[in-house]
Scaffold this motif. Sequence first.
Motif, PDB file in Angstrom:
ATOM      1  N   GLN A 127       0.825  -1.208   0.000  1.00  0.00           N
ATOM      2  CA  GLN A 127       0.000   0.000   0.000  1.00  0.00           C
ATOM      3  C   GLN A 127       0.858   1.257   0.000  1.00  0.00           C
ATOM      4  O   GLN A 127       0.576   2.221  -0.735  1.00  0.00           O
ATOM      5  CB  GLN A 127      -0.929  -0.014   1.219  1.00  0.00           C
ATOM      6  CG  GLN A 127      -2.030  -1.064   1.149  1.00  0.00           C
ATOM      7  CD  GLN A 127      -1.577  -2.441   1.586  1.00  0.00           C
ATOM      8  OE1 GLN A 127      -0.391  -2.696   1.747  1.00  0.00           O
ATOM      9  NE2 GLN A 127      -2.530  -3.341   1.774  1.00  0.00           N
ATOM     10  N   TRP A 128       1.902   1.272   0.827  1.00  0.00           N
ATOM     11  CA  TRP A 128       2.775   2.445   0.871  1.00  0.00           C
ATOM     12  C   TRP A 128       3.565   2.604  -0.424  1.00  0.00           C
ATOM     13  O   TRP A 128       3.868   3.727  -0.829  1.00  0.00           O
ATOM     14  CB  TRP A 128       3.714   2.360   2.065  1.00  0.00           C
ATOM     15  CG  TRP A 128       3.077   2.755   3.348  1.00  0.00           C
ATOM     16  CD1 TRP A 128       2.731   1.961   4.389  1.00  0.00           C
ATOM     17  CD2 TRP A 128       2.675   4.084   3.728  1.00  0.00           C
ATOM     18  NE1 TRP A 128       2.148   2.691   5.399  1.00  0.00           N
ATOM     19  CE2 TRP A 128       2.106   3.996   5.020  1.00  0.00           C
ATOM     20  CE3 TRP A 128       2.738   5.327   3.098  1.00  0.00           C
ATOM     21  CZ2 TRP A 128       1.614   5.118   5.695  1.00  0.00           C
ATOM     22  CZ3 TRP A 128       2.251   6.440   3.779  1.00  0.00           C
ATOM     23  CH2 TRP A 128       1.699   6.333   5.051  1.00  0.00           C
ATOM     24  N   ARG A 129       3.912   1.496  -1.059  1.00  0.00           N
ATOM     25  CA  ARG A 129       4.616   1.581  -2.337  1.00  0.00           C
ATOM     26  C   ARG A 129       3.735   2.258  -3.388  1.00  0.00           C
ATOM     27  O   ARG A 129       4.184   3.149  -4.127  1.00  0.00           O
ATOM     28  CB  ARG A 129       5.014   0.173  -2.789  1.00  0.00           C
ATOM     29  CG  ARG A 129       5.420   0.045  -4.246  1.00  0.00           C
ATOM     30  CD  ARG A 129       6.677   0.834  -4.565  1.00  0.00           C
ATOM     31  NE  ARG A 129       6.848   0.984  -5.991  1.00  0.00           N
ATOM     32  CZ  ARG A 129       7.475   0.087  -6.759  1.00  0.00           C
ATOM     33  NH1 ARG A 129       7.965  -1.006  -6.220  1.00  0.00           N
ATOM     34  NH2 ARG A 129       7.606   0.295  -8.045  1.00  0.00           N
ATOM     35  N   LEU A 130       2.467   1.857  -3.444  1.00  0.00           N
ATOM     36  CA  LEU A 130       1.547   2.472  -4.397  1.00  0.00           C
ATOM     37  C   LEU A 130       1.306   3.934  -4.048  1.00  0.00           C
ATOM     38  O   LEU A 130       1.261   4.805  -4.938  1.00  0.00           O
ATOM     39  CB  LEU A 130       0.231   1.695  -4.401  1.00  0.00           C
ATOM     40  CG  LEU A 130      -0.780   2.055  -5.492  1.00  0.00           C
ATOM     41  CD1 LEU A 130      -0.178   1.836  -6.874  1.00  0.00           C
ATOM     42  CD2 LEU A 130      -2.054   1.242  -5.334  1.00  0.00           C
ATOM     43  N   PHE A 131       1.158   4.234  -2.759  1.00  0.00           N
ATOM     44  CA  PHE A 131       0.980   5.613  -2.322  1.00  0.00           C
ATOM     45  C   PHE A 131       2.164   6.481  -2.747  1.00  0.00           C
ATOM     46  O   PHE A 131       1.990   7.605  -3.225  1.00  0.00           O
ATOM     47  CB  PHE A 131       0.822   5.646  -0.795  1.00  0.00           C
ATOM     48  CG  PHE A 131       0.996   7.011  -0.192  1.00  0.00           C
ATOM     49  CD1 PHE A 131      -0.038   7.930  -0.204  1.00  0.00           C
ATOM     50  CD2 PHE A 131       2.210   7.377   0.391  1.00  0.00           C
ATOM     51  CE1 PHE A 131       0.127   9.193   0.358  1.00  0.00           C
ATOM     52  CE2 PHE A 131       2.389   8.633   0.948  1.00  0.00           C
ATOM     53  CZ  PHE A 131       1.340   9.544   0.931  1.00  0.00           C
ATOM     54  N   ALA A 132       3.387   5.960  -2.559  1.00  0.00           N
ATOM     55  CA  ALA A 132       4.586   6.734  -2.891  1.00  0.00           C
ATOM     56  C   ALA A 132       4.627   7.079  -4.376  1.00  0.00           C
ATOM     57  O   ALA A 132       4.964   8.208  -4.755  1.00  0.00           O
ATOM     58  CB  ALA A 132       5.834   5.952  -2.491  1.00  0.00           C
ATOM     59  N   ASP A 133       4.273   6.133  -5.223  1.00  0.00           N
ATOM     60  CA  ASP A 133       4.355   6.405  -6.664  1.00  0.00           C
ATOM     61  C   ASP A 133       3.269   7.358  -7.134  1.00  0.00           C
ATOM     62  O   ASP A 133       3.494   8.174  -8.032  1.00  0.00           O
ATOM     63  CB  ASP A 133       4.285   5.080  -7.430  1.00  0.00           C
ATOM     64  CG  ASP A 133       5.608   4.327  -7.376  1.00  0.00           C
ATOM     65  OD1 ASP A 133       6.601   4.844  -7.907  1.00  0.00           O
ATOM     66  OD2 ASP A 133       5.655   3.236  -6.796  1.00  0.00           O
ATOM     67  N   ILE A 134       2.082   7.265  -6.543  1.00  0.00           N
ATOM     68  CA  ILE A 134       1.031   8.222  -6.899  1.00  0.00           C
ATOM     69  C   ILE A 134       1.417   9.622  -6.427  1.00  0.00           C
ATOM     70  O   ILE A 134       1.229  10.616  -7.155  1.00  0.00           O
ATOM     71  CB  ILE A 134      -0.322   7.786  -6.297  1.00  0.00           C
ATOM     72  CG1 ILE A 134      -0.794   6.489  -6.964  1.00  0.00           C
ATOM     73  CG2 ILE A 134      -1.373   8.883  -6.457  1.00  0.00           C
ATOM     74  CD1 ILE A 134      -2.057   5.916  -6.366  1.00  0.00           C
TER      75      ILE A 134
END
Length: 425
Positions: free
Chosen positions: A163-170
Amino acid sequence: MAEGRGLAVTLCSERFGSGTARGCRAAADGGLQWEAGAWRWWGLSGAFSVKPAGRDGGRGGTPGAASSPLSGLLAVFLPQGFPDSVSPDYLPYQLWDSVQAFASSLSGALATQAVLLGIGVGDAKASVSAATATWLVKDSTGMLGRIIFAWWKGSKLDCNAKQWRLFADILNDVAMFLEIMAPVLPICFTITVCTSNLAKCIVSVAGGATRAALTMHQARRNNMADVSAKDSSQETLVNLAGLLVSLLMLPLVSDCPSVSLGCFFFLTALHIYANYRAVRALVMETLNEGRLWLILKHFLQKGEVLSPTSANQMEPLWTDQVQVVLSQTAGPETVLRAATHGLVLGALRGDGPLPGELEELRNQMWAGPEKDSWAIVKETHQVLDKLFPKFLKGLQDAGWKTEKHQLEVDEWRATWPLSPEKKML
């Protein structure tokens, strides 16, 4: 083994990973007999001379012949022993990760061009001191943001790495959009680029921390350093390709802002989609709250434990929290049981069938007079005494790693007196 007048003895055999190799053994006349297959043979002949075959898997092959270009390329960019030395989800994840990195590299080139234009590069009237001041303020803001975010969320990044990986890229895409729009409003340029750099520094913390967690998951032979190094090599190659494409793209779009913006939106859409596919490709065998809730809900309704692959495909990318109090002696299994207990309490207020005793308890909660909350906790605890051992065994049989977890647990621990019944025991 005797052959003719000489002697050929096979001492041992060796294989490089799961790949194929050529083997050899010493012949009676002192020569070598090469054998195709996955094993490497060591033979003893003549005056105790050892004649080994070459390794395969990017380490050699037929003696005297150079390894193939493809094998050499794979050895440069993939961990040693691939695919056995990494998790099964390594290749699909890395492929989609490369796509997102390439799209991000091109988007970053467009954003960098906009920032340089905004600070006055190419403008004879621009002040060097003003541009330098803007750049320093931007960097200072980002540094402070990096420290604050690491303090605020650093201990929680392991629990929900996907979840944090996706958040970081967005968030990174949002930061680049701000940079592209910054020259449009010169009066707000400094505030805009400072906000953008603040977001990028948060991205670096969240992205770097989750990358470390994912590397730990993918490394299967105590080879975290090798997996991390090869991941860095892959990213460098992708960024180099992005740089070369950017050199061709920027002159074509620099004079037309609408085309540049259109390219940015297309690359951003590709970047988010590739990140989503990369995250969905991951199959984590440890339990966090989201995966535990999915598995427990399925277990309560159907009596079966989902496999890691099934649960990861269904895992929500945003999760809620269950609050529990842990004792000083709580270990991984106790933490898992406490989280399961909390989720069972949540299931009593939800829909869907439940096992007999839990269904009866839910009916009592809704049909009769309102029960005391602690009475409900006590009754579900008694049900869990029977339910949890079966659930735990199901998790282990399905391939989940229960000796460790990714549940969000801090360092607070509590002590409390034993009940009279337990004192008597």
